[in-house]
Write a protein that holds these residues in place. Structure first.
Motif, mmCIF file in Angstrom:
data_model
loop_
_atom_site.group_PDB
_atom_site.id
_atom_site.type_symbol
_atom_site.label_atom_id
_atom_site.label_comp_id
_atom_site.label_asym_id
_atom_site.label_seq_id
_atom_site.Cartn_x
_atom_site.Cartn_y
_atom_site.Cartn_z
ATOM 1 N N THR A 120 35.131 4.410 32.027
ATOM 2 C CA THR A 120 35.922 3.933 33.171
ATOM 3 C C THR A 120 37.421 3.984 32.856
ATOM 4 N N LEU A 121 37.751 4.170 31.579
ATOM 5 C CA LEU A 121 39.168 4.250 31.191
ATOM 6 C C LEU A 121 39.763 5.584 31.629
ATOM 7 N N SER A 122 41.042 5.589 31.870
ATOM 8 C CA SER A 122 41.715 6.821 32.291
ATOM 9 C C SER A 122 41.814 7.799 31.126
ATOM 10 N N PRO A 123 41.950 9.100 31.442
ATOM 11 C CA PRO A 123 42.168 10.084 30.368
ATOM 12 C C PRO A 123 43.379 9.716 29.501
ATOM 13 N N LYS A 124 44.417 9.178 30.113
ATOM 14 C CA LYS A 124 45.618 8.791 29.357
ATOM 15 C C LYS A 124 45.280 7.677 28.353
ATOM 16 N N ALA A 125 44.494 6.705 28.805
ATOM 17 C CA ALA A 125 44.118 5.611 27.914
ATOM 18 C C ALA A 125 43.257 6.136 26.764
ATOM 19 N N LYS A 126 42.363 7.070 27.082
ATOM 20 C CA LYS A 126 41.522 7.654 26.017
ATOM 21 C C LYS A 126 42.368 8.415 25.011
ATOM 22 N N ASP A 127 43.341 9.158 25.522
ATOM 23 C CA ASP A 127 44.256 9.879 24.623
ATOM 24 C C ASP A 127 44.958 8.900 23.679
ATOM 25 N N SER A 128 45.438 7.803 24.248
ATOM 26 C CA SER A 128 46.155 6.813 23.434
ATOM 27 C C SER A 128 45.243 6.213 22.379
ATOM 28 N N MET A 129 43.977 5.974 22.742
ATOM 29 C CA MET A 129 43.037 5.413 21.772
ATOM 30 C C MET A 129 42.776 6.389 20.629
ATOM 31 N N LEU A 130 42.643 7.673 20.970
ATOM 32 C CA LEU A 130 42.413 8.679 19.926
ATOM 33 C C LEU A 130 43.624 8.801 19.001
ATOM 34 N N GLU A 131 44.810 8.758 19.608
ATOM 35 C CA GLU A 131 46.029 8.841 18.784
ATOM 36 C C GLU A 131 46.140 7.645 17.843
#
Lengths: 91, 91
Positions: free
Chosen positions: A68-79
């Motif tokens: 349910t998280l946005s792609p941007k939030a997922k990117d930030s989590m991976l970073e």
């Protein structure tokens, strides 16, 4: 997002490999798929560990929530996960 | 649940230590707090990595989502994470 994910996953693997050839890659592969993979690819990463029904149910719920998280939030989590794996960050 | 969490976190640390004294503990400490800690304890584990605003927002969202899971589901996730860290599972 796909390029970012690819870069981060490769970086995670490279950073982890010198530290452990057995432990970290398994966990990172699971985490990478949890955040960036499809539900079925994530489920497939768990199969080698023979999760019981409770574990399957819990991880399925977790994956549904994370998606349910946005792609941007997922990117930030991976970073951020990438940063957590760099030993010199904590200097 | 608290006893299970304590056992799993100790086991995670013990399994990880021989593999890496630098990389794994940081990540495991963060993951343990993400699943079983309070929002503030989880936030505190991230501070050393100096997350930017996007990362803070993403991890705050993630923690909020994970805290909607039942204690039983969290226990199952911790047990599975423990299994993922045992090198001989994939034999």
């Amino acid at each position: 997002m796909k390029l970012t994910i690819a870069i981060v996953l490769v970086t995670l693997t490279l950073f982890c490999r010198p530290a452990s050839t057995e432990v970290c890659p398994s966990l990172l592969y699971v985490l990478g798929n949890l955040i960036a993979g499809t539900p079925s690819s994530y489920e497939a990463t768990l199969e080698p560990f023979s999760p019981d029904e409770d574990m399957k149910e819990a991880t399925s719920q977790l994956k549904t929530l994370i998606d349910t998280l946005s792609p941007k939030a997922k990117d930030s989590m991976l970073e951020l996960m990438d940063m957590e794996l760099q030993p010199d960050v904590l200097g």
